[in-house]
Design a protein around this motif. Structure first.
Motif, PDB file in Angstrom:
ATOM      1  N   SER A 330       0.988  -1.231   0.033  1.00 42.53           N
ATOM      2  CA  SER A 330      -0.079  -0.099  -0.014  1.00 42.53           C
ATOM      3  C   SER A 330       0.905   1.304  -0.061  1.00 42.53           C
ATOM      4  N   ARG A 331       0.746   1.906   1.032  1.00 40.73           N
ATOM      5  CA  ARG A 331       1.538   3.348   1.058  1.00 40.73           C
ATOM      6  C   ARG A 331       3.074   2.842   0.896  1.00 40.73           C
ATOM      7  N   LYS A 334       4.550   1.927  -2.286  1.00 43.77           N
ATOM      8  CA  LYS A 334       4.951   2.898  -2.969  1.00 43.77           C
ATOM      9  C   LYS A 334       6.441   3.323  -2.386  1.00 43.77           C
ATOM     10  N   SER A 354       0.624  -1.280  -4.643  1.00 38.13           N
ATOM     11  CA  SER A 354       1.140   0.310  -4.307  1.00 38.13           C
ATOM     12  C   SER A 354       0.127   1.526  -4.965  1.00 38.13           C
ATOM     13  N   GLU A 368      -7.869   5.688  -7.784  1.00 34.46           N
ATOM     14  CA  GLU A 368      -7.271   6.803  -7.042  1.00 34.46           C
ATOM     15  C   GLU A 368      -6.564   7.678  -8.182  1.00 34.46           C
ATOM     16  N   GLU A 377      -3.516  13.334   0.638  1.00 32.68           N
ATOM     17  CA  GLU A 377      -2.326  12.526   0.743  1.00 32.68           C
ATOM     18  C   GLU A 377      -0.913  13.322   0.072  1.00 32.68           C
ATOM     19  N   TRP A 380       2.719  13.015   1.142  1.00 34.48           N
ATOM     20  CA  TRP A 380       3.721  11.846   0.661  1.00 34.48           C
ATOM     21  C   TRP A 380       4.654  12.271  -0.436  1.00 34.48           C
ATOM     22  N   TRP A 433      -9.787   0.752  -6.899  1.00 31.41           N
ATOM     23  CA  TRP A 433      -9.017   2.182  -6.730  1.00 31.41           C
ATOM     24  C   TRP A 433      -7.387   1.980  -6.845  1.00 31.41           C
ATOM     25  N   HIS A 490      -5.732  -7.212   0.078  1.00 27.62           N
ATOM     26  CA  HIS A 490      -4.643  -6.023   0.173  1.00 27.62           C
ATOM     27  C   HIS A 490      -3.357  -6.403   1.029  1.00 27.62           C
TER      28      HIS A 490
HETATM   29  C1  GCU Z   1      -5.420   4.964   0.386  1.00 26.17           C
HETATM   30  C2  GCU Z   1      -4.676   5.643  -0.391  1.00 26.17           C
HETATM   31  C3  GCU Z   1      -3.612   4.855  -1.265  1.00 26.17           C
HETATM   32  C4  GCU Z   1      -2.982   4.051  -0.091  1.00 26.17           C
HETATM   33  C5  GCU Z   1      -3.839   3.269   0.789  1.00 26.17           C
HETATM   34  C6  GCU Z   1      -2.798   2.742   2.036  1.00 26.17           C
HETATM   35  O1  GCU Z   1      -6.216   3.951  -0.271  1.00 26.17           O
HETATM   36  O2  GCU Z   1      -5.599   6.411  -1.323  1.00 26.17           O
HETATM   37  O3  GCU Z   1      -2.788   5.571  -1.728  1.00 26.17           O
HETATM   38  O4  GCU Z   1      -1.769   3.379  -0.649  1.00 26.17           O
HETATM   39  O5  GCU Z   1      -4.812   4.277   1.370  1.00 26.17           O
HETATM   40  O6  GCU Z   1      -1.754   2.882   2.004  1.00 26.17           O
HETATM   41  O7  GCU Z   1      -3.503   1.985   2.844  1.00 26.17           O
END
Ligand code: GCU
Length: 513
Positions: A330-331, A334, A354, A368, A377, A380, A433, A490
């Protein structure tokens, strides 16, 4: 006589003023305390610096909401041109590996720093690592050595902010040599604390009983009636939480495969919050002041923290520092991709779910949006990135199509190193998303850079526009750039066994027997 005293007096006077100025410098009375902003105030401050009057609002993730994100594939590619990793900004084609390393790659690093993720300040202070505790543990059936580590960031120039990077390193206890290590963004802690032995528990229990009786003398009776009862017992064996495919947890799989792992706490580097930008490593480097437009955002700061973690790993003889990976979901997926892209010492990455700001094309309009990354966000990213969400500004307005780089080029910066892009499925919670298709397109396109450097990419026919994702659970794992969408949610856990097999093959590492 008085005349002869004069030089002496002068020296005394000089000494006093010198001492006073040294004292003044040591106290640094001129440095103000860190600025305290809410995230809204911080975002507004950056908008003011950039001349932005209004931002387009990001779409809603809720498909029933009137302003929900686009999920219509026919609307998903509004910008005809995706920047080409193999064309120089001046228009010349990149045709050799040398041209990639000497010319194109530096161009991409510069653009991704300036416009998207921000720059690591030149003056970022150094880090001193120390092992705070060593524990001999079992991860499943594998004996390991777990070290808890603190990376103290030098804050002598701005003592009001203290940054202590927290990492836990776990390596095989009986490895045949240094082990490859997967660094993972997440809570740092001893994974399976070693418990006191039976004899030690007896002593602890005797002490406990004495404390209880001292606190309440009437308990003497109770203790006398239950002489064999022990207040502190060994924890019974517990089966681990299996992942959605019924496999063992990531850490168990890593240990069983002869890998080490390092748990790096991103929050100990930089808070996951816009209000935190005047603190953490970003705040320390700015002496508590708000960011400038090209300064780093949290993703780049987390990636910097991972790099400092790798600095430590390079000094630890239990670690094969040439084969250290980075992982996140997820974040933090990234952040893992950003880490791998900018720090070429990382040999391998597992990028979990990501989405935008990670593997997904910024130019896609699916789920997104760029406006999500410039909205709530924003922290970030670099401050500069906010321009691409501006609807009204001194420079007019900008959108995703104006960003001079895209995620295909971020992935390309990882070439020819081992890069595994992982997703789950929306039905199980890896939301639409995230735009799986957009990530696949970027990965397919980055494959061309792998090929130029003599490595193998996804091996998919056609270009990014026609690229079709393979069926779920069917990995493209033959190249140094790999893709697999598992049938879970996820998380990247259902892909861990595929990741390990794939990585082991390329680094020539075998599981212990
Ligand atoms: C939200 C956000 C995403 C992120 C995610 C997370 O969905 O929009 O960019 O990756 O949270 O990190 O849980």
């Amino acid at each position: 006589m008085p005349l002869s005293l004069r030089p002496h007096l002068l020296i005394v006077f000089l000494n006093c003023t010198l001492a006073a100025s040294v004292a003044a410098r040591a106290q640094s009375p001129a440095l103000p305390p860190p600025v305290t902003f809410t995230a809204e105030q911080d975002q507004q401050n950056m908008m003011d610096q950039l001349g932005i009057k209004a931002l387009r609002p990001g779409p809603s993730g809720n498909e029933k909401a009137p302003n929900h994100a686009n999920y219509d594939e026919s609307q998903a590619n509004p910008y005809p041109n995706v920047p080409d990793p193999l064309t120089m900004n001046g228009g010349e084609k990149v045709t050799t590996a040398k041209m990639w390393w000497d010319e194109r790659r530096p161009e991409l690093v510069e653009m991704l720093s300036k416009h998207v993720y921000g720059r690591v300040p030149r003056s970022v202070p150094g880090v001193t690592w120390r092992v705070t505790a060593v524990d001999h543990e079992m991860i499943g059936f594998t004996p390991v050595i777990a070290k808890d580590l603190i990376g103290e960031v030098d804050n002598s120039r701005y003592p009001a902010i203290r940054v202590r990077i927290h990492m836990t390193l776990v390596t095989p206890a009986h490895g045949k040599g240094p082990a490859p290590v997967l660094m993972m963004f997440g809570r740092a802690a001893f994974p399976a604390p070693n418990e006191p032995s039976g004899d030690e528990l007896e002593r602890i229990n005797a002490a406990w009983k004495a404390v209880l009786e001292a606190q309440d003398p009437s308990l003497k009776d109770v203790m006398a009636q239950h002489p064999a009862w022990q207040p502190v017992k060994a924890t019974p064996f517990q089966f681990p939480q299996m992942n959605e495919d019924g496999d063992l947890p990531n850490t168990w799989q890593l240990a069983a495969a002869g890998w080490g792992f390092a748990l790096l706490d991103p929050a100990s580097v930089q808070a996951d919050d816009g209000a935190g930008l005047t603190r953490g490593i970003i705040g320390l480097a700015n002496q508590g002041q708000p960011r400038k437009p090209e300064d780093w955002g949290a993703l780049r700061a987390w990636a910097w923290g991972a790099g400092r973690g790798l600095d430590y790993l390079e000094t630890d003889p239990a670690v094969d520092a040439k084969h250290v990976g980075i992982e996140g979901v997820s974040r933090y997926g990234k952040a893992a991709l950003v880490t791998m892209a900018f720090d070429q010492r990382f040999a391998v990455v597992l990028v979990g779910s990501s989405g935008k700001g990670g593997a997904t094309l910024l130019r896609r309009n699916f789920g997104e949006a760029v406006e999500s990354l410039t909205g709530g966000e924003y922290y970030w990213m670099a401050g500069n990135f906010m321009q691409y969400g501006a609807s009204e500004a001194t420079f007019g307005s900008k959108n995703g199509g104006d960003i001079p780089v895209d995620s295909n080029e971020l992935i390309a910066l990882c070439a020819p190193r081992l890069t595994f892009i992982s997703y789950g499925i929306p039905e199980k919670g890896d939301a639409k998303w995230l735009d799986h298709q957009g990530s696949f397109m970027a990965t397919v396109d980055a494959s061309r850079v792998y090929a130029l450097l003599g490595a193998k990419g996804l091996g998919v026919e056609g270009d990014l526009r026609t690229a079709k994702m393979p069926p779920v659970n069917q990995g493209l794992l033959d190249g140094q750039l790999a893709w697999r969408q598992h049938d879970g949610g996820h998380t990247d856990a259902p892909n861990m066994k595929w990741f390990l097999e794939w990585a082991d093959k390329f680094i020539g590492h075998g599981a212990p027997r």
